[in-house]
Structure formats: structure tokens, C-alpha cells
Design a protein around this motif. Sequence first.
Motif, mmCIF file in Angstrom:
data_model
loop_
_atom_site.group_PDB
_atom_site.id
_atom_site.type_symbol
_atom_site.label_atom_id
_atom_site.label_comp_id
_atom_site.label_asym_id
_atom_site.label_seq_id
_atom_site.Cartn_x
_atom_site.Cartn_y
_atom_site.Cartn_z
ATOM 1 N N HIS A 234 0.751 -1.088 -0.171
ATOM 2 C CA HIS A 234 -0.143 -0.021 0.038
ATOM 3 C C HIS A 234 0.950 1.397 -0.111
ATOM 4 N N GLY A 235 0.818 2.056 -1.018
ATOM 5 C CA GLY A 235 1.637 3.475 -0.959
ATOM 6 C C GLY A 235 2.855 3.226 -1.331
ATOM 7 N N LEU A 236 3.142 1.903 -1.966
ATOM 8 C CA LEU A 236 4.695 1.860 -2.435
ATOM 9 C C LEU A 236 5.076 2.100 -3.797
ATOM 10 N N VAL A 237 5.870 2.977 -4.017
ATOM 11 C CA VAL A 237 6.075 3.011 -5.578
ATOM 12 C C VAL A 237 7.676 2.718 -5.553
ATOM 13 N N ARG A 238 7.983 2.384 -6.837
ATOM 14 C CA ARG A 238 9.415 2.216 -7.164
ATOM 15 C C ARG A 238 9.905 3.357 -8.179
ATOM 16 N N ILE A 239 10.868 4.095 -7.963
ATOM 17 C CA ILE A 239 11.326 5.002 -8.977
ATOM 18 C C ILE A 239 12.410 4.523 -9.612
ATOM 19 N N GLU A 240 12.541 5.105 -11.000
ATOM 20 C CA GLU A 240 13.443 4.501 -12.037
ATOM 21 C C GLU A 240 13.882 5.704 -12.652
ATOM 22 N N ARG A 241 15.440 5.697 -12.746
ATOM 23 C CA ARG A 241 16.072 6.833 -13.284
ATOM 24 C C ARG A 241 17.409 6.559 -13.837
ATOM 25 N N PRO A 242 17.677 7.089 -15.050
ATOM 26 C CA PRO A 242 18.670 6.610 -15.927
ATOM 27 C C PRO A 242 19.951 7.048 -14.962
#
Lengths: 294, 646
Positions: A234-242
Motif C-alpha cells: 500500500h502506497g509503495l512505488v518504485r522510482i527508476e531513473r537513468p
Amino acid sequence: MLTHAPPPLGAPFGSADYVEGRPVRAIDVGGAMPAPEPMAFIDGIQRYAVEGRIGLVPIVRGYVAAAALRRERGELRVIDSGAQEFIVAPLRRLTADQRTALERSGLRLLDCMGAERSHPILDVQLAAKVVEHRRERIEIDVTRRTLVADPETWLVVDGSLAGIDDLSGDGATRILGLVKSHETQFLDGPDLEVALTLPAGHRTSVFARTAGQRATVYTWYLRLWPWEDHELLHGLVRIERPPTPDGVDEATSVSRWLLSERAPLSAPDSRWDRLVYPIQQVETYLRALAGGWW
Amino acid sequence: MSQTSGNAPVGRVVATETLPAGTHQFFFWSAIDTPIGIGAIVRVDDGAGRSVYAVVVDGKGYSDLASPLHEVVVAQGDPAGDRAPTRRTEVRLWTAAVLRQDPEEPVQPVPLADVRLATKEDVEVALRMDAYVRGERPTGIPIGVYRAGGLSAPVCMDADFLLGPESAHLNISGVSGLATKTSAVEFLLASIFQRLPAHKGSVAAVCFNVKGPDLCFLDQPGELTDADRELYAVLGIDPRPFDRVRYLAPFRADGVNLNTLRSHPDLVADVQPLVWGLREVLGFHEVLLNRDDIDAKADGFLDFLVDRVVEKEFRDEWGTTHRVQSFADLDRLFRAIFDGLEQAGRSDIWRTHHIATIRKVRNRLLNISTRCKGLVTDDGSVSDLPFGEFEDRTVYVLDVAGMDQVAQDLVFTRVVSTLREHLERRALGVDHVIVFVDELNKYAPGDGQDTYVRKMLLDISERGRYLGLVLFAAQQFRSQVHRRVVGNAGTVLFGRMDMDELATPGYQVLSPATKIKLATLPKGELMVRHPHFTQPVFVRFPRPAVMSGPTGTKRFPPSSDVSFEEAVVRQLTAMDRRIPAGRVRDLIAGRRDADVRRTLLATKRARPDDPFEYFRAALGPAVARERVAARREGVPLRSVEDPYAP
């Protein structure tokens, strides 16, 4: 309450490399912070339907679309979009006349490379894969055009940076992937426990994962909303970035920007705990464009 | 605000299962920043030759927020917390009521097409004005300017539906003190006087000034702003005061000072006394006499007086011939009856009428000249409206503000009845007469017992249009006026309204937004309902080009009441400033007040070139007073009590 076993995950595990220290730890990002302006948000949609069958061969009609909305002074405006409609079928099992008849529809014919043997479910799944691929492609096209048009604008893309291989040549550094689903786990053991039990407003330290065929991306988890009393994700995201030189240093700032995106709430969407409002607006726009496909 | 270059679309019609586009109502969305508002007139074209004209009657704005709780959650309960970086998607959804479809048949749902603000030509078509503002015999009467999106377009009413014969009458409602009702009527009268075409004939107005100095300065120029002049220019009306105004006011109880706020020396010469005698009021005894007092027996005796006595040669049983023309004559007749019965010492019945009834009627009738002192005279002098000689484009103001309610009722009833009689004979002098009365709720209340005044108003409102007798009436609360009176008004104007009033059933047809707009309407704006307009329309009208009551009383302060002698001097010198005051004083010295009063009245009524000479000649030579021996008092009747004596 569930009655059936969920479908098997395509890729449940991946590998990760530590980037910001070892082991993975939880970091308090210090609350929300206004995101820089302007900022653009990109998403895509896909629709498909079995329009009929020629013999046992399914004729699948597909629709994909993607759009970029740019935010300035709080207002979202469409700056780029694209849409495609096509027919997908295992072409090798159709005669030349049958193909010609399909081409008369005016829609492009795509091959889903079905097996020699017919399978009413597998054939449709293969067609759906084609539709999904076309959606990824159109998203990448829109992303590329947006990057070229305004390289200084931060882009937030819904989902992982799957097309990073294609974008790496464009010097894409201000692009963020916002992953809401967690089918693939790159961490294990205590690292994974830290990630999945993050308190609200915390991120994990940055780690790297392989993306696409060659490239790697920096990634970290961020808890947008408290998960206590809810399920683990719940409420957890994963962020990706170069993997840029600033990628690690800016992880906290980026996390704080994303925390500010909790408002407005994207409810009543069932994914409101992970779906930021501007991305939802891109979806709303694309669904409106899709018209009969909605 | 968005620029609406040319006639670019400002919205698009939307239709869903729950919000369908109907034949008489539809919905459209617009940009957030839009010139559209409640009352705006819009046009929808289907691109195939069909156009729909509509007026915006409601508007809503909403976002995709599913529940207010969601906002609370993200703000963590703190309204002053950080603003969301993205503004929610918002929509402006408008409800429009169809004014007209072109072509008219077949009537179909509104096309799902672009919405444009109406142009000046569109406004004409939408309000069906194209049928009467153009052509060989136009009948348009400007009422105000429609404004939206930078457009100023004149809105005209149809004279055939305002002054008859198609429909007639005008009713105006609005809260007091916002300079709407009286101002609107003053402006509209000017509009009618200037724009009523020759082929519609002549018109005059009779205005009852029932409170304050509202209508006392219609001949004086008022102060106008540039915005007012601009409105006058759009409407094609010359902003000037009325050319011809005739003022009439009763005297005060002293019978010589005029009971009006237009009593400044510079203006009072224009005020003609309003004075009636027995003949003028007896036909309207029902107005003055309490129905609880006047039973069938009294009614019968009154009828006897009217039919057999008043204005006729009447010979009583004791050999005296009476000609009753005044209250004084009537009193002499009553005394003759009582004396005759007393001397005969016989029955208490006279010509089938009981003496108690006769006494009762006498007391009530003779009391009229007391209750209406200043208006009704004992001696039969009359100064009245010029019935039969009404002039075209002239306003006749009857200032009854200083009179009590019963006297006001009498004036109103008699004047309107007499107007009607003359119009029926086509002998008034004009083809149409507009009667303006404020506080209609007092004269034609929706509840309470039936009165003569109300019956008369009902009659006018239902039949006046055939005669050219047009009622312009105003009141604060329309709901308190008799339904048939307001219902027969072809044209209805609304100024700012009270919310309680808007909650009454008569306003159910209005949308909530229209009601709110009415409750907050600024000065100078009106909502107009007219037979040609299928929906109410909002217009702005300019300030009337006449001096307002408060300004008038400030610039021309009313004179205070003066002595009898001084009042006569002032009124004569006001007619001609060359008259030496001393000669007037010498002339009236030692004369009976009644003689002087009657002569002064005759002089003012005649308006001679040389008022002093006329006055001197009419007054005649002074006659030496002669003492008459006291008359022996009679012995009162013992057998009859007078329970009705005052």
C-alpha cells in the motif's frame, strides 16, 4: 476472498547492485517539496478485442495511445499524443485472400507469430503481447518527442523505463519511471524487508537494476502513504531513473517531489495510493480519446 | 477573460442519458474563463440550416473530486496546508433554456454542436423582436440593453402587447430602496412617449404619487453618468425630462396650502389643486364607507339619494325644493327632513327609510368632507383632471402622498373609473392612458375582504386592454397581490428580489441560479418577461433623465405651511410674479375664507393671462356683513335616539 490462483508472474525476480551504500536502508526524505516547473507526465493505454475468427484463427483488433501532459502553474495541458489502431492475428495461418480481405478494413495487419497449432487462448495471449508491445512503442515515441521538444523538462513516465535502451541516445537524464506494480523483486532478504516495510515518507537507498537489453537504471522504493493497517504494498512505488552522476544525490529531492504529488488524490481510482493525479489525468485524456474503445 | 474574437464558439453542447439535450433545454460546457453568465443569450447551429437560440439559466462547476473527504485526507485536515501541485480538472456546465428554434418546425432536440454568444442580430431573432422592430409599422418600445461578452444590444417590447390590444399592463416587483421600480417606470414612460409610433395613436400617463417626492420632479433634468448616456444612445432615446407634466395635489386641511412636496415657490405654480365636491365622490361612497356600517337599509337610502336627489330638483313633503350639489346642500336637506319630522311629531319613518338609517347615512356622508378635508369641499368647488382634454405625451401626476389611505383609495378609484368611462366613449382626448400606481399590494391585496378598489383593478386588468386603459403597477412583494391582477399583466419586470419572496410558489418556474441572480441584482438591472420572450431576459436600463425625489426636495425644498392670507398671496404671485403682494392682501382683507378659497381655486384652474384681475373679478365686490338674529333652537325628538351621532 479469492477463488482462483492468480496467473503466474512473468518475471518475479531480478538482480540488483548496491549504489548508495550497502545494505539497503530506509531514509527519511524530510517531507514533501514542490516539484520543479514545468514537469511533464506520460502514460499510455492499450485496448484489444477479439473481433471474430476466421476458422479457428482469432482476429484481434487493437488500439494503443499515449500522451504527454505538461504542467505549468498547476494546469495540465496536452503537449503530445499519438494513437494507433490495427489488427493482430497469426498471419501464417491465414491465406493470402484472407489477409487481403483483412487489409481492406484499412487497418494495419500485425503478426502475433502464433504457433502452427491453433489454441484459442494462447493465440489471443500472443496477440495481446503484440498490442502491449505497440503500446510501449508509442509511449517511447511520445517520450522521445517530448524530450526533443523540451530537454529541460522533467518527465514522469508511468511504469518502468522499459524503453531506456531507445532513449539513452537522446541524453535523457530528467526522466523518471514511476512503477506501481511490484511483480519483479530485485532485492532479497533483509534488503527486501527494508523496502517492503518502509514507513511513510521514507525511501530506500538507491540501487541499480538491468533494464532493457543493455542499460541499467537507478531505482529506489518510496512509501507515499502509511501501509500499516493495509497490505504490504500500500502506497509503495518504485522510482527508476537513468544512471546519471546526480542520480543518487537527487534521489531524496525527487522523492520529496513525488510526495507532493499525493495531492490531489486520484481517488476513487482503486490505485489511488500509488497513482499520482497527473498520470491519472493522462489516462483520463487517453480514455476520452479512445471513445468506443472505452 | 477569454477573447471571443468575432463569433467564435464559447462552448459545446453535451448530452448524456442523464443530461440529454432536449427541445426546450440543453447543457453545454465552456472554458473556465468565459464571458458566459446567467442570462447570456447563445446560439447553436447544426450546420445544416437549423439554429437554436437560448438563454443561460443555470451554471455549475465541478471537478473530478469524488468526495470532499479526499481533499481532507491529502491536506491532512489543514486547509492552510501546502497547495496541490496540480489543479483538478474542472468543468463549467451550463443549462440553457431555448428561446427560439429556426425554423420553428419541426421542434427537435438541440443539436450537439458549438455554442456561440448571440450577436445583436441574434438577440433580435432570439427574442422574436424581428417581427416588430422592423418593417413598415414597427411597434418596438425599448426597455433596456442586453449585455454579454462585450455586446450591448437593445431589447424592445411590443407596444401591441404593452399598451394593447393584444395584451397589456405591466407589473414590476422589487425590494424598496434600490431605485428600481419607480426609476424603471419613469424610464419606460419616457421610452414610450418617445418611441411609440404615430400609427399607434396618442398616449398619456396618470401617475399616483403615493409616497414621498418620488414623482414630483418629472419635468426637471436629472443627473446622468456617461454610462447612462451610452445606454440611452444604444436604445435610441433622448435623455431629457418629460416635456409636459401636469401636477395635481389636494389642499391641506386649511384648504389653501397645497398638500405636496412640490411646494417650492419656483414650482408650486405648476401644481393644480385637486378638489372634489359631493357629485364627484358620492358615486364612490362604497370606497369611503365601511361595509360593516352600511347595511342593506343604509345602502337603499344611499341609492335613493343618488337616484332621486343629488343633482336633481327634489321637493320634500314640507314644500321646500332642494337642489343638492354640495355637502352643504346635502346637510340642508337632512336638516329639513329632521325638522319636518320633528314638527309633524309623527312617524319616525320618512319615505320608507327609518330616521335612524337616515341619521346614520348623514353622519357617514358628512364625515367624508372631514376625513378627506383638502380634497373634498363642502361648497361643491371642483378642480379636477382634464377629462376629455387629455394631451398626447403628457404625464399627469396626482400627488396623494400626504393623504390618508381612505382618501388615496377614493382618488385612485374615482380617477381610474372616470378614465375608463371616458375611454369607453373614446372621449378622453388620447387613445391610451397608462395608470401608474405603486404599492399595488395595498390596493389589490391577495387576501382579505373584497374591496371596491380591488374589484375595479381586477376589471381594468382583465378588460382594460380593449379600452386603452393600461395599468403599470409596482409592489415589493408580488405574492401579496391578487393573482388575477398580476396574472393579467402581459409584461412583468423584476428588480432585486427578496429571497423569502422568491421562495413563494409564484417563482417556481425560475431556476435556482436565476433566483440567486434576482436576489443580488444590481441597481439598474431588470429581469423582463414579455409575451414575445419565451424565457425571462435580463436587461440594464439607464437612470431616468428626470430629477429624483430626494434630489428634488434638496434643490427645491418644500415650503412650510403659511397663514391663509400668506398662502393666497404666494399662490397668486407664483402664477405671476408681477402681482404686488400688498394688493392681494388688501383685496382679501375681511373676505370670507371660503369665498377666497373658491376664487383662488377657480383662478388656478383657469390659468388666466392676468391672474390678479381674474381673481379680483371672480371674488367680486366686498359686501358688508349683516348680523342676523339668532334662530330659536328646535326641541329634539324624544322618541328617537341617535345611536350613530358622532
